[in-house]
Design a protein around this motif. Sequence first.
Motif, PDB file in Angstrom:
ATOM      1  N   ASN A 119      -7.684  -2.527   2.824  1.00 55.29           N
ATOM      2  CA  ASN A 119      -6.684  -2.611   3.902  1.00 55.29           C
ATOM      3  C   ASN A 119      -7.196  -3.451   5.084  1.00 55.29           C
ATOM      4  O   ASN A 119      -6.422  -4.160   5.725  1.00 55.29           O
ATOM      5  N   LEU A 120      -8.486  -3.328   5.354  1.00 54.76           N
ATOM      6  CA  LEU A 120      -9.096  -4.112   6.460  1.00 54.76           C
ATOM      7  C   LEU A 120      -8.962  -5.594   6.183  1.00 54.76           C
ATOM      8  O   LEU A 120      -8.569  -6.375   7.065  1.00 54.76           O
ATOM      9  N   VAL A 137      -3.613  -9.170   0.618  1.00 59.61           N
ATOM     10  CA  VAL A 137      -2.446  -8.281   0.741  1.00 59.61           C
ATOM     11  C   VAL A 137      -2.038  -7.790  -0.658  1.00 59.61           C
ATOM     12  O   VAL A 137      -1.656  -6.632  -0.833  1.00 59.61           O
ATOM     13  N   ALA A 194      -1.673   0.501  -3.863  1.00 64.50           N
ATOM     14  CA  ALA A 194      -0.518   1.384  -3.621  1.00 64.50           C
ATOM     15  C   ALA A 194       0.221   1.656  -4.933  1.00 64.50           C
ATOM     16  O   ALA A 194       0.607   2.793  -5.217  1.00 64.50           O
ATOM     17  N   VAL A 198       4.157 -10.881  -3.375  1.00 65.33           N
ATOM     18  CA  VAL A 198       3.078 -11.000  -2.393  1.00 65.33           C
ATOM     19  C   VAL A 198       2.344 -12.323  -2.553  1.00 65.33           C
ATOM     20  O   VAL A 198       1.915 -12.659  -3.662  1.00 65.33           O
ATOM     21  N   GLU A 199       2.208 -13.045  -1.447  1.00 67.76           N
ATOM     22  CA  GLU A 199       1.585 -14.358  -1.511  1.00 67.76           C
ATOM     23  C   GLU A 199       0.066 -14.283  -1.343  1.00 67.76           C
ATOM     24  O   GLU A 199      -0.684 -14.848  -2.130  1.00 67.76           O
ATOM     25  N   ASP A 200      -0.367 -13.541  -0.314  1.00 69.45           N
ATOM     26  CA  ASP A 200      -1.785 -13.497   0.066  1.00 69.45           C
ATOM     27  C   ASP A 200      -2.593 -12.596  -0.889  1.00 69.45           C
ATOM     28  O   ASP A 200      -2.163 -11.482  -1.209  1.00 69.45           O
ATOM     29  N   GLU A 238      -9.195   2.311   2.227  1.00 70.09           N
ATOM     30  CA  GLU A 238      -9.487   2.558   3.647  1.00 70.09           C
ATOM     31  C   GLU A 238     -10.811   1.953   4.098  1.00 70.09           C
ATOM     32  O   GLU A 238     -10.974   1.624   5.269  1.00 70.09           O
ATOM     33  N   ALA A 293      -6.869  -6.992   4.139  1.00 67.83           N
ATOM     34  CA  ALA A 293      -5.449  -7.370   4.075  1.00 67.83           C
ATOM     35  C   ALA A 293      -4.862  -7.589   5.465  1.00 67.83           C
ATOM     36  O   ALA A 293      -3.919  -8.354   5.644  1.00 67.83           O
ATOM     37  N   ALA A 294      -5.426  -6.894   6.462  1.00 63.98           N
ATOM     38  CA  ALA A 294      -4.899  -6.982   7.835  1.00 63.98           C
ATOM     39  C   ALA A 294      -5.477  -8.156   8.612  1.00 63.98           C
ATOM     40  O   ALA A 294      -5.005  -8.478   9.713  1.00 63.98           O
ATOM     41  N   ALA A 299      -4.025  -4.801  -1.622  1.00 63.58           N
ATOM     42  CA  ALA A 299      -3.507  -3.580  -0.980  1.00 63.58           C
ATOM     43  C   ALA A 299      -2.266  -3.083  -1.731  1.00 63.58           C
ATOM     44  O   ALA A 299      -2.102  -1.877  -1.962  1.00 63.58           O
ATOM     45  N   ALA A 300      -1.406  -4.019  -2.137  1.00 62.68           N
ATOM     46  CA  ALA A 300      -0.189  -3.644  -2.883  1.00 62.68           C
ATOM     47  C   ALA A 300      -0.544  -3.061  -4.246  1.00 62.68           C
ATOM     48  O   ALA A 300       0.082  -2.095  -4.703  1.00 62.68           O
TER      49      ALA A 300
END
Lengths: 168, 168
Positions: A163-164, A101, A108, A96-98, A159, A166-167, A104-105
């Motif tokens: 995630n917000l 993100v 998970a 994962v670069e960002d 949530e 990351a998107a 988020a990973a």
Amino acid sequence: MGFFSKDIKTLDDLFVHTLRDIYYAEKQIEEALPKMIEKATAPELKAGFQMHLEQTRGQIERIEQVFEMHGVEAKEVNCPAIDGILEEADEVSGEVEDKQVLDAALIASAQAVEHYEMTRYGTLVAWAKQLGRSDCASVLAQNLQEEEDTDRKLTEMAESKVNLQAAE
Amino acid sequence: MGFFSKDIKTLDDLFVHTLRDIYYAEKQIEEALPKMIEKATAPELKAGFQMHLEQTRGQIERIEQVFEMHGVEAKEVNCPAIDGILEEADEVSGEVEDKQVLDAALIASAQAVEHYEMTRYGTLVAWAKQLGRSDCASVLAQNLQEEEDTDRKLTEMAESKVNLQAAE
């Protein structure tokens, strides 16, 4: 436990084997968490992992307590499941670069770890009760409760914020 | 996805990567279940695993549907987590002598599998919603629901019968 002998003859043997499996797993998690703390960006995620590291150390002590209560040696057996879960966590985070993100990973991955622990403690609590060891069951139930709480907190963090971001 | 490149740049990339991870995982589970059916002794456990095998095939189709809805190629990526969970299931069951104890071990292994799937689908549903793909989220939520139901049924089977017989 040997690979070619059938060393598990009773539910008690299976209980002890699984206790040794989660003992190994918790120690691997204790080793993995500092790397996850380092990779995390959101301050609350870093803090959450830090808190879980402290909790993990307490959980290891509780498992040692159960070994003692049950009169068996506190030792580890290989646990390919947690090895695989942690290997996957490492692999994915390396891709994962960002930074958002990546957070988020990381959540998970941490939840995959929590779910493994939840299923093992759930099973151990049920087996301890069946074996008439409600004393061991209640100590293990404390670990189960903590894992469930941590999992719920990670969901909320994902949530409500991670995630917000990351998107974006 | 390469090991030395950072191919995951967005939450969408991470979603697709994780979808490919669970696609691989479900296919491995589809391969593992017939061996678990063969090893199980209690007729209701055999039947439960058989039903879950049919369900797993339906879940694979749903994942393929999500790949199509999302406009990406249906392919698998390595998933060391499920490999480890299934390897451990195989190792432990090979060490159990008594058939009733083996049933208890098989349920514990199946629940570890269910928990892995639950955490991945939970994450995928949340990410799909965040990405504005509520259509994908609702298909994935069906798989999540089935895994949760299977896990609950396994707990009931363990606590109402299998653990009791294993402790005899």
